[in-house]
Design a protein around this motif. Structure first.
Motif, PDB file in Angstrom:
ATOM      1  N   LEU A  29       0.412  -1.309  -0.365  1.00 23.21           N
ATOM      2  CA  LEU A  29      -0.154  -0.444   0.290  1.00 23.21           C
ATOM      3  C   LEU A  29       0.780   0.956  -0.188  1.00 23.21           C
ATOM      4  CD1 LEU A  29      -3.005  -1.298   2.605  1.00 23.21           C
ATOM      5  CD2 LEU A  29      -2.865  -1.700   0.270  1.00 23.21           C
ATOM      6  N   LEU A  30       1.039   1.480  -1.195  1.00 24.26           N
ATOM      7  CA  LEU A  30       2.045   2.700  -1.301  1.00 24.26           C
ATOM      8  C   LEU A  30       1.664   4.075  -2.294  1.00 24.26           C
ATOM      9  CD1 LEU A  30       5.026   0.735  -1.783  1.00 24.26           C
ATOM     10  CD2 LEU A  30       5.470   2.264   0.143  1.00 24.26           C
ATOM     11  N   PRO A  31       2.517   5.157  -2.253  1.00 21.45           N
ATOM     12  CA  PRO A  31       1.785   6.159  -3.720  1.00 21.45           C
ATOM     13  C   PRO A  31       1.993   5.366  -4.872  1.00 21.45           C
ATOM     14  CG  PRO A  31       2.103   7.196  -1.325  1.00 21.45           C
ATOM     15  CD  PRO A  31       2.880   5.953  -1.241  1.00 21.45           C
ATOM     16  N   GLY A  32       0.804   5.485  -5.385  1.00 22.32           N
ATOM     17  CA  GLY A  32       1.118   5.043  -6.850  1.00 22.32           C
ATOM     18  C   GLY A  32       1.441   3.400  -7.365  1.00 22.32           C
ATOM     19  N   ALA A  33       0.660   2.749  -6.079  1.00 17.43           N
ATOM     20  CA  ALA A  33      -0.411   1.066  -6.385  1.00 17.43           C
ATOM     21  C   ALA A  33      -1.455   1.168  -6.527  1.00 17.43           C
ATOM     22  CB  ALA A  33      -0.017   0.364  -3.926  1.00 17.43           C
ATOM     23  N   ALA A  34      -1.779   0.641  -7.602  1.00 13.76           N
ATOM     24  CA  ALA A  34      -2.602  -0.558  -8.557  1.00 13.76           C
ATOM     25  C   ALA A  34      -3.506  -1.116  -7.603  1.00 13.76           C
ATOM     26  CB  ALA A  34      -3.074  -0.469  -9.577  1.00 13.76           C
ATOM     27  N   LEU A  35      -5.164  -1.167  -7.317  1.00 12.17           N
ATOM     28  CA  LEU A  35      -5.775  -1.361  -6.642  1.00 12.17           C
ATOM     29  C   LEU A  35      -7.113  -1.357  -5.882  1.00 12.17           C
ATOM     30  CD1 LEU A  35      -5.757  -0.351  -2.404  1.00 12.17           C
ATOM     31  CD2 LEU A  35      -5.200   1.028  -4.918  1.00 12.17           C
ATOM     32  N   GLN A  36      -7.981  -2.022  -6.492  1.00 12.86           N
ATOM     33  CA  GLN A  36      -9.204  -1.637  -5.780  1.00 12.86           C
ATOM     34  C   GLN A  36     -10.069  -2.131  -5.052  1.00 12.86           C
ATOM     35  OE1 GLN A  36     -10.534  -3.671  -9.847  1.00 12.86           O
ATOM     36  NE2 GLN A  36     -12.347  -3.933  -9.110  1.00 12.86           N
ATOM     37  N   VAL A  37     -11.197  -1.224  -4.155  1.00 15.37           N
ATOM     38  CA  VAL A  37     -12.178  -1.881  -3.184  1.00 15.37           C
ATOM     39  C   VAL A  37     -13.040  -2.804  -3.512  1.00 15.37           C
ATOM     40  CG1 VAL A  37     -13.758  -1.282  -1.767  1.00 15.37           C
ATOM     41  CG2 VAL A  37     -11.709   0.503  -2.147  1.00 15.37           C
ATOM     42  N   THR A  38     -12.842  -3.673  -3.161  1.00 12.52           N
ATOM     43  CA  THR A  38     -14.045  -5.392  -3.219  1.00 12.52           C
ATOM     44  C   THR A  38     -15.441  -5.794  -2.655  1.00 12.52           C
ATOM     45  OG1 THR A  38     -12.318  -6.579  -1.579  1.00 12.52           O
ATOM     46  CG2 THR A  38     -11.894  -6.191  -4.358  1.00 12.52           C
ATOM     47  N   ASP A  39     -14.579  -4.291  -1.376  1.00  7.29           N
ATOM     48  CA  ASP A  39     -15.798  -5.144  -1.178  1.00  7.29           C
ATOM     49  C   ASP A  39     -15.984  -3.749   0.740  1.00  7.29           C
ATOM     50  OD1 ASP A  39     -18.021  -6.450   0.186  1.00  7.29           O
ATOM     51  OD2 ASP A  39     -16.904  -6.920   2.276  1.00  7.29           O
ATOM     52  N   ARG A  40     -16.944  -3.376   1.080  1.00 11.17           N
ATOM     53  CA  ARG A  40     -17.133  -2.423   2.185  1.00 11.17           C
ATOM     54  C   ARG A  40     -18.048  -3.060   3.063  1.00 11.17           C
ATOM     55  NH1 ARG A  40     -16.944   2.680  -0.047  1.00 11.17           N
ATOM     56  NH2 ARG A  40     -14.696   2.505  -0.480  1.00 11.17           N
ATOM     57  N   ASN A  41     -17.900  -3.727   4.373  1.00  9.87           N
ATOM     58  CA  ASN A  41     -18.658  -3.601   5.246  1.00  9.87           C
ATOM     59  C   ASN A  41     -19.224  -2.644   6.549  1.00  9.87           C
ATOM     60  OD1 ASN A  41     -20.285  -4.891   7.600  1.00  9.87           O
ATOM     61  ND2 ASN A  41     -19.586  -6.596   7.065  1.00  9.87           N
ATOM     62  N   LEU A  42     -20.109  -2.176   5.945  1.00  6.69           N
ATOM     63  CA  LEU A  42     -19.621  -1.115   7.553  1.00  6.69           C
ATOM     64  C   LEU A  42     -20.787  -1.478   8.761  1.00  6.69           C
ATOM     65  CD1 LEU A  42     -21.379   2.478   5.792  1.00  6.69           C
ATOM     66  CD2 LEU A  42     -19.420   1.566   5.115  1.00  6.69           C
ATOM     67  N   MET A  43     -21.406  -2.051   9.279  1.00  4.02           N
ATOM     68  CA  MET A  43     -21.486  -2.778  10.035  1.00  4.02           C
ATOM     69  C   MET A  43     -20.469  -3.210  11.056  1.00  4.02           C
ATOM     70  SD  MET A  43     -24.311  -2.248  10.080  1.00  4.02           S
ATOM     71  CE  MET A  43     -24.117  -0.891   9.495  1.00  4.02           C
ATOM     72  N   ALA A  44     -19.261  -3.653   9.939  1.00  2.94           N
ATOM     73  CA  ALA A  44     -18.389  -4.802  10.470  1.00  2.94           C
ATOM     74  C   ALA A  44     -16.886  -3.602  10.740  1.00  2.94           C
ATOM     75  CB  ALA A  44     -17.617  -5.706   9.415  1.00  2.94           C
ATOM     76  N   GLY A  45     -17.184  -2.739   9.942  1.00  2.00           N
ATOM     77  CA  GLY A  45     -15.784  -1.831   9.963  1.00  2.00           C
ATOM     78  C   GLY A  45     -15.267  -1.688   9.478  1.00  2.00           C
ATOM     79  N   LEU A  46     -15.248  -2.738   7.827  1.00  2.00           N
ATOM     80  CA  LEU A  46     -14.120  -3.369   7.175  1.00  2.00           C
ATOM     81  C   LEU A  46     -13.838  -2.883   6.043  1.00  2.00           C
ATOM     82  CD1 LEU A  46     -12.462  -5.278   8.984  1.00  2.00           C
ATOM     83  CD2 LEU A  46     -13.133  -6.613   7.849  1.00  2.00           C
ATOM     84  N   VAL A  47     -12.793  -2.878   5.553  1.00  2.23           N
ATOM     85  CA  VAL A  47     -12.795  -2.288   3.768  1.00  2.23           C
ATOM     86  C   VAL A  47     -12.243  -3.681   3.204  1.00  2.23           C
ATOM     87  CG1 VAL A  47     -12.029  -0.724   2.203  1.00  2.23           C
ATOM     88  CG2 VAL A  47     -13.419  -0.100   4.359  1.00  2.23           C
ATOM     89  N   THR A  48     -12.496  -4.285   2.739  1.00 12.07           N
ATOM     90  CA  THR A  48     -11.702  -5.250   1.630  1.00 12.07           C
ATOM     91  C   THR A  48     -10.875  -4.897   0.157  1.00 12.07           C
ATOM     92  OG1 THR A  48     -13.264  -6.959   2.608  1.00 12.07           O
ATOM     93  CG2 THR A  48     -11.028  -7.578   1.170  1.00 12.07           C
TER      94      THR A  48
END
Ligand SMILES: [Mn+2]
Ligand SMILES: [Mn+2]
Ligand SMILES: [Mn+2]
Ligand SMILES: [Mn+2]
Lengths: 222, 222
Positions: free
Chosen positions: B176-195
């Motif tokens: 997870l460095l500036p410039g790195a490519a990625l995407q958010v696959t899931d976001r669970n607000l209840m669990a407070g978790l981002v995948t």
DNA sequence: AGATTCTTTTTGACTCCTCAAAATACCCGG
DNA sequence: CCGGGTATTTTGAGGAGTCAAAAAGAATCT
């Protein structure tokens, strides 16, 4: 843990004892540190309480092994920083002393090691001053000066014992840098004058005082 | 002329007002500077007397133009030094913040300019933080975070809003460095978790708090 | 409104380093 | 051995920055 002030005191005790008596006077320290003598007396007593110096009241001060360790570490930082500023950042060698005076107190050991590696583990700084090793060895060889060396022999400058901006700028303009080849063509003790001939810049005259600040050795086979 | 302490106060007022209210509270400053609130009140009054900040008693503090000038200059030094330490000395990006915290106060303008040139006039530091220009312009763009951005779209990390060693080390280990490519696959607000799914290190889960510290933008055409 | 809680300010004290000026010790020539 | 001159030490004070603890002000809850 040692404050910048403490580091400066210890460094200057080391420097002054390198170039003279083993016991450093309060007056000399006050001059070097640009504070009044009473301040030095007070600080020296505090340093003695911390076991960093040994104070012989009315006579002078000397580093303890602990104090010497700190002093050498600061000096190493100072000289490596100067080398970095000149060799990498290409700064004028007459200005790096001032900069290093501050930086020496905030360079971590890790940064220092990396600078050292980047510079190729130099053993002298841009003025020819020896850089203490990581282990705290300080090679301080005794050299002749332009005021005392034999005349009419090929010489090479090894070190300039001076950090004043003006002197260094003048020296540079006349090719008087560590490594420069030259020889003494005349020495007039009455007039207090030394005349040199450099390979680079021809004939130059210097006062004996100035000449005494320039350390030389016999030039090895060319 | 400004002491390190003054420089730190001003820099943190700038930092805190960048990321929040225009009026910075004594409490927030005390936390950032690791001193007790009473100390901040006292210092802030002194800074106000010098015309570096404007103090609204009981409400907060704000930089004057003079104070902002100083703060930006310190911040520029901080971020250029960090960049130097990472890009030239190859230090771990998790450790450079601490070093820069000291060095920012002893780098002269001349050294700064040469560092800047050596680094090729970068406009962000290793964490993606924008480097103020010589003229005192600070580009602070508003980005989405991994906690708020649209999911299932190709993204690129532009900045990490965190200087804690632990967080940065962890981020680096997961690519997870500036410039790195990625995407958010899931976001669970209840669990407070981002995948996430990174190109480099596969699938990772982060807390919403941590995700909120990572700024991203939509990935341009590959 | 009244009581409770949180934040900010004030107060008094302390550390570190410094100076000015007075006191003291030392050295050296006569 | 004495008097001056020099170097050192002592004393008293002050600036910068800090903390602990008490006081004051605001905000919040019931
Ligand atoms: Mn120094
Ligand atoms: Mn040098
Ligand atoms: Mn800092
Ligand atoms: Mn940064």
């Amino acid at each position: 843990m040692a404050t910048s002030t403490v580091e400066n005191y210890l460094k200057h005790v080391l420097l002054l004892s390198e170039s003279g008596e083993t016991l450093v006077s309060m007056g000399a320290l006050a001059l070097a540190l640009d504070v009044v003598p009473g301040t030095v007396t007070t600080m020296v007593k505090a340093l003695a309480d911390e076991g960093l110096v040994e104070h012989q009241p009315r006579h002078g001060v000397r580093l303890t092994p602990d104090g010497r360790r700190v002093a050498l570490s600061v000096l190493r930082k100072h000289r490596l920083v100067e080398t970095f500023l000149v060799n990498v950042l290409k700064m004028d060698w007459s200005k790096v002393h001032e900069e290093a005076e501050q930086l020496e107190h905030v360079i971590s050991d890790e940064v220092l090691d990396r600078l050292d590696a980047l510079l190729g583990h130099p053993d002298t700084d841009p003025h020819g001053d020896p850089i203490p090793t990581r282990q705290g060895k300080l090679k301080s060889q005794v050299y002749a000066t332009l005021a005392t060396c034999v005349a009419e022999r090929p010489l090479r400058i090894v070190r300039i014992l001076e950090q004043s901006e003006d002197f260094l700028r003048y020296a540079e303009q006349n090719g008087l840098l560590p490594g420069a080849a030259l020889q003494v063509t005349d020495r007039n003790l009455m007039a207090g004058l030394v005349t040199l001939k450099t390979d680079a810049a021809g004939s130059i005259a210097l006062s004996l005082a100035a000449a005494g600040r320039i350390l030389v050795e016999a030039s090895k086979a060319s």
